[in-house]
Structure formats: structure tokens, C-alpha cells
Design a protein around this motif. Sequence first.
Motif, PDB file in Angstrom:
ATOM      1  N   TYR A   1      -5.798  -0.576   3.629  1.00 37.76           N
ATOM      2  CA  TYR A   1      -4.794  -1.658   2.953  1.00 37.76           C
ATOM      3  C   TYR A   1      -4.202  -1.256   2.142  1.00 37.76           C
ATOM      4  CZ  TYR A   1      -9.001  -4.914   2.666  1.00 37.76           C
ATOM      5  OH  TYR A   1      -9.830  -5.630   3.449  1.00 37.76           O
ATOM      6  N   GLU A   2      -2.749  -1.988   2.349  1.00 36.48           N
ATOM      7  CA  GLU A   2      -1.326  -1.472   1.437  1.00 36.48           C
ATOM      8  C   GLU A   2      -1.126  -2.033   0.473  1.00 36.48           C
ATOM      9  OE1 GLU A   2       0.933   0.642   3.152  1.00 36.48           O
ATOM     10  OE2 GLU A   2      -0.238   1.231   4.666  1.00 36.48           O
ATOM     11  N   VAL A   3      -1.319  -1.091  -0.393  1.00 37.87           N
ATOM     12  CA  VAL A   3      -0.843  -1.829  -1.914  1.00 37.87           C
ATOM     13  C   VAL A   3       0.645  -1.180  -2.020  1.00 37.87           C
ATOM     14  CG1 VAL A   3      -1.011  -1.131  -4.289  1.00 37.87           C
ATOM     15  CG2 VAL A   3      -2.795  -0.964  -2.737  1.00 37.87           C
ATOM     16  N   GLU A   4       1.278  -2.370  -2.492  1.00 38.89           N
ATOM     17  CA  GLU A   4       2.696  -2.344  -2.785  1.00 38.89           C
ATOM     18  C   GLU A   4       2.977  -1.896  -4.127  1.00 38.89           C
ATOM     19  OE1 GLU A   4       6.865  -5.241  -2.967  1.00 38.89           O
ATOM     20  OE2 GLU A   4       4.875  -6.191  -1.635  1.00 38.89           O
ATOM     21  N   GLY A   5       3.516  -0.555  -4.419  1.00 37.18           N
ATOM     22  CA  GLY A   5       4.112  -0.736  -5.597  1.00 37.18           C
ATOM     23  C   GLY A   5       5.281  -1.283  -6.629  1.00 37.18           C
ATOM     24  N   ASN A   6       5.032  -1.489  -7.954  1.00 40.82           N
ATOM     25  CA  ASN A   6       5.820  -2.265  -8.748  1.00 40.82           C
ATOM     26  C   ASN A   6       5.929  -3.327  -8.226  1.00 40.82           C
ATOM     27  OD1 ASN A   6       7.042   0.158 -10.052  1.00 40.82           O
ATOM     28  ND2 ASN A   6       7.803   0.645  -7.855  1.00 40.82           N
ATOM     29  N   ASN A   7       4.798  -3.430  -7.492  1.00 52.74           N
ATOM     30  CA  ASN A   7       4.811  -5.450  -7.248  1.00 52.74           C
ATOM     31  C   ASN A   7       3.255  -5.941  -8.680  1.00 52.74           C
ATOM     32  OD1 ASN A   7       4.484  -7.920  -6.313  1.00 52.74           O
ATOM     33  ND2 ASN A   7       4.618  -7.236  -4.621  1.00 52.74           N
ATOM     34  N   PHE A   8       3.582  -6.817  -9.189  1.00 52.19           N
ATOM     35  CA  PHE A   8       1.986  -7.401  -9.692  1.00 52.19           C
ATOM     36  C   PHE A   8       2.208  -8.456  -9.760  1.00 52.19           C
ATOM     37  CE2 PHE A   8       4.328  -4.025 -12.262  1.00 52.19           C
ATOM     38  CZ  PHE A   8       3.690  -3.138 -13.256  1.00 52.19           C
ATOM     39  N   VAL A   9       2.396  -9.084  -8.785  1.00 55.35           N
ATOM     40  CA  VAL A   9       1.905 -10.344  -8.158  1.00 55.35           C
ATOM     41  C   VAL A   9       1.636 -10.211  -7.222  1.00 55.35           C
ATOM     42  CG1 VAL A   9       2.951 -12.197  -7.467  1.00 55.35           C
ATOM     43  CG2 VAL A   9       4.649 -11.507  -8.890  1.00 55.35           C
ATOM     44  N   SER A  10       1.336  -9.682  -6.021  1.00 51.29           N
ATOM     45  CA  SER A  10       0.676  -8.861  -5.282  1.00 51.29           C
ATOM     46  C   SER A  10      -0.569  -7.408  -5.739  1.00 51.29           C
ATOM     47  CB  SER A  10       1.046  -8.356  -4.071  1.00 51.29           C
ATOM     48  OG  SER A  10       1.920  -7.402  -4.204  1.00 51.29           O
ATOM     49  N   ALA A  11      -0.592  -7.257  -7.005  1.00 49.90           N
ATOM     50  CA  ALA A  11      -1.340  -6.130  -6.836  1.00 49.90           C
ATOM     51  C   ALA A  11      -2.712  -6.911  -7.565  1.00 49.90           C
ATOM     52  CB  ALA A  11      -0.798  -5.912  -8.632  1.00 49.90           C
TER      53      ALA A  11
ATOM     54  N   ALA B   1      -6.133  -6.388  -2.128  1.00 45.81           N
ATOM     55  CA  ALA B   1      -6.374  -5.381  -1.899  1.00 45.81           C
ATOM     56  C   ALA B   1      -8.312  -5.585  -2.013  1.00 45.81           C
ATOM     57  CB  ALA B   1      -6.586  -4.174  -2.007  1.00 45.81           C
ATOM     58  N   THR B   2      -8.154  -5.500  -3.755  1.00 46.63           N
ATOM     59  CA  THR B   2      -9.833  -5.433  -4.789  1.00 46.63           C
ATOM     60  C   THR B   2     -10.294  -6.951  -3.813  1.00 46.63           C
ATOM     61  OG1 THR B   2      -9.098  -4.653  -5.994  1.00 46.63           O
ATOM     62  CG2 THR B   2     -10.985  -5.730  -6.837  1.00 46.63           C
ATOM     63  N   GLU B   3      -9.408  -7.931  -3.869  1.00 42.11           N
ATOM     64  CA  GLU B   3      -9.778  -9.318  -3.814  1.00 42.11           C
ATOM     65  C   GLU B   3     -10.660  -9.920  -2.225  1.00 42.11           C
ATOM     66  OE1 GLU B   3      -6.776 -12.265  -5.086  1.00 42.11           O
ATOM     67  OE2 GLU B   3      -7.518 -11.567  -6.859  1.00 42.11           O
ATOM     68  N   LYS B   4      -9.828  -8.989  -1.217  1.00 40.33           N
ATOM     69  CA  LYS B   4     -10.617  -8.813  -0.517  1.00 40.33           C
ATOM     70  C   LYS B   4     -11.952  -8.224  -0.357  1.00 40.33           C
ATOM     71  CE  LYS B   4      -5.300  -9.559   1.726  1.00 40.33           C
ATOM     72  NZ  LYS B   4      -5.072  -8.788   2.114  1.00 40.33           N
TER      73      LYS B   4
ATOM     74  N   ILE C   1     -14.062  -3.899 -10.333  1.00 40.38           N
ATOM     75  CA  ILE C   1     -13.351  -3.448 -11.786  1.00 40.38           C
ATOM     76  C   ILE C   1     -12.191  -2.189 -11.183  1.00 40.38           C
ATOM     77  CG2 ILE C   1     -13.073  -2.832 -13.714  1.00 40.38           C
ATOM     78  CD1 ILE C   1     -15.733  -5.472 -14.671  1.00 40.38           C
ATOM     79  N   ALA C   2     -13.096  -1.532 -11.447  1.00 38.98           N
ATOM     80  CA  ALA C   2     -13.068  -0.330 -10.937  1.00 38.98           C
ATOM     81  C   ALA C   2     -12.155   0.453  -9.999  1.00 38.98           C
ATOM     82  CB  ALA C   2     -14.927   0.695 -10.529  1.00 38.98           C
ATOM     83  N   MET C   3     -12.073  -0.546  -8.877  1.00 36.69           N
ATOM     84  CA  MET C   3     -10.828  -0.465  -7.480  1.00 36.69           C
ATOM     85  C   MET C   3      -9.702  -0.992  -8.104  1.00 36.69           C
ATOM     86  SD  MET C   3     -11.325  -2.008  -4.025  1.00 36.69           S
ATOM     87  CE  MET C   3      -9.738  -2.140  -2.446  1.00 36.69           C
TER      88      MET C   3
END
Lengths: 108, 140
Positions: free
Chosen positions: B8-18, B21-24, B44-46
Motif C-alpha cells: 500500500y502507498e501511504v500519502e503524506g500529510n493526509n489525515f483523512v486517508s490515514a 492501509a491498516t483497515e484493508k 494498532i501497531a500498524m
Amino acid sequence: MTVKTLAHKLNAKELNLADPNREVERIYAGDLLSHVMGNAPSNCVWFTVMTNVNICAVATLTDCSVIVVCEGCIPDQLTLERAKTQGINILSTVLTISEAIVRVHNAG
Amino acid sequence: MSSLHLEYEVEGNNFVSAGQATEKVKFCLKGMGINPADIRRIAIAMYEAEINMVIHANGGKALVDIFVDKIVVKLVDTGPGIADIDKAMTPGFSTATDSIRDLGFGAGMGLHNMKKYTDEMYVESTVGVGTTITLVVNFS
């Protein structure tokens, strides 16, 4: 007690009731999300004044029964939409966190 | 041993999409019938690690390998790196800004929670190059 009963006891606004019959077994309060994630037990009522969308992720990860946003705070639209999508129970009350805890505790 | 590999790609500074990846990953583990307590621990850790990449590193990648007996999650970023890992592991230590704290993060419990909830955790970091966090949860 159930989430529905809890809402009634707190005279709370029902912002999203995805599962009103879900049982509440424990009480937890906190605003710093890492502390909440680290310590909130499953099936708890989580009292907080945080309103941003990340409370939905934390509620999902900890598997809490319901978020109660206290002191009259209202989550933004994005948070409510996320709560709907993820099936998260979320209430709002004008009570302070301590008042709300006392009320739930006294109600058994 | 065969494994399921997810990226998964994690987008920087985006607290809405943060946290997506963990949820998936959580959804995937649920579907595989993994013990809920183990799912909670890795989730929790991820999530903590994902949030760290969003806050500090302008995003990064989450590489997930699910084996029969464990899950290994590597979170790789090319952010500023951690100068003093021991200090960063200390509960309460944080370099997050006030605006991050307003969102409820920056309690300085992120790395501590990652260690607390995993069976193994490794932090490799070079200042100016980036950080890789490896999280391992054994399935009970």
C-alpha cells in the motif's frame, strides 16, 4: 446496557446509530489517540472531546461499542460520513466527560 | 513458506486517508479467520506506524506479508529519519507540532505502542535517508 439505553441516559444526540442494540461493557475516556488505542478495551463506551475523522479509525481499531463526544462538541461532516460507512455508533452530549461517566456508572 | 503479499502507498500529510492501509489489512485478516486479539494488536501497531509516516515522513509504503503463523508489516519511508531511536522510543517523547496535537496525535506513544502490541519490532533509520519499521505479530 445497550448503546440505545446509554443514549437515553445521557440525553444524547444520536449522530449515527449503526447498531443500537450493541452492549456497552466498560467505560473509557481520553483525547490523545495513541493513549486511547493503547488502553481502550473492546466493547467500551469511549468519551472524548475529539471530533476529527481519526476518531473513527481509533473506534474501529479498538472495537469500542460507541463514541460519545462530550461538552456539546459536534464532529464534522466527514467524520459522520465515515462513521456511517464504517458502521460506528456515535453520540453527542452537552455533559462534561466526568458528568457523563458518573451518570453511566450510576445507571449500572 | 508461502505467504500473501500486499503493498500500500501511504500519502503524506493526509489525515483523512490515514489508516486506510491498516483497515484493508484488518479486513483481510478478518476474512482469513485470524484471532480478533491478534488482529487488534497488529492493527494498532500498524496504524501508529502509518500515522507516523503521514506526520513525519511525507508518506511511504506499507509492505505486508501474511504467513500461516504470523504477519510481518514493513513500513518504509524516505523521510528525515530518527536521530536518536532510544529517545524516540521513550513514552511521551514527541517532535510533533501543535497542529498535529490538535488532531489528537503527538502524544509520544506511537513507537511505544508498536513495541507493546507486537511480538517483534525493529527500527532501522538513517538521518536524511529514511526509516523502516518492521512489525511482527505471531498468530495464537
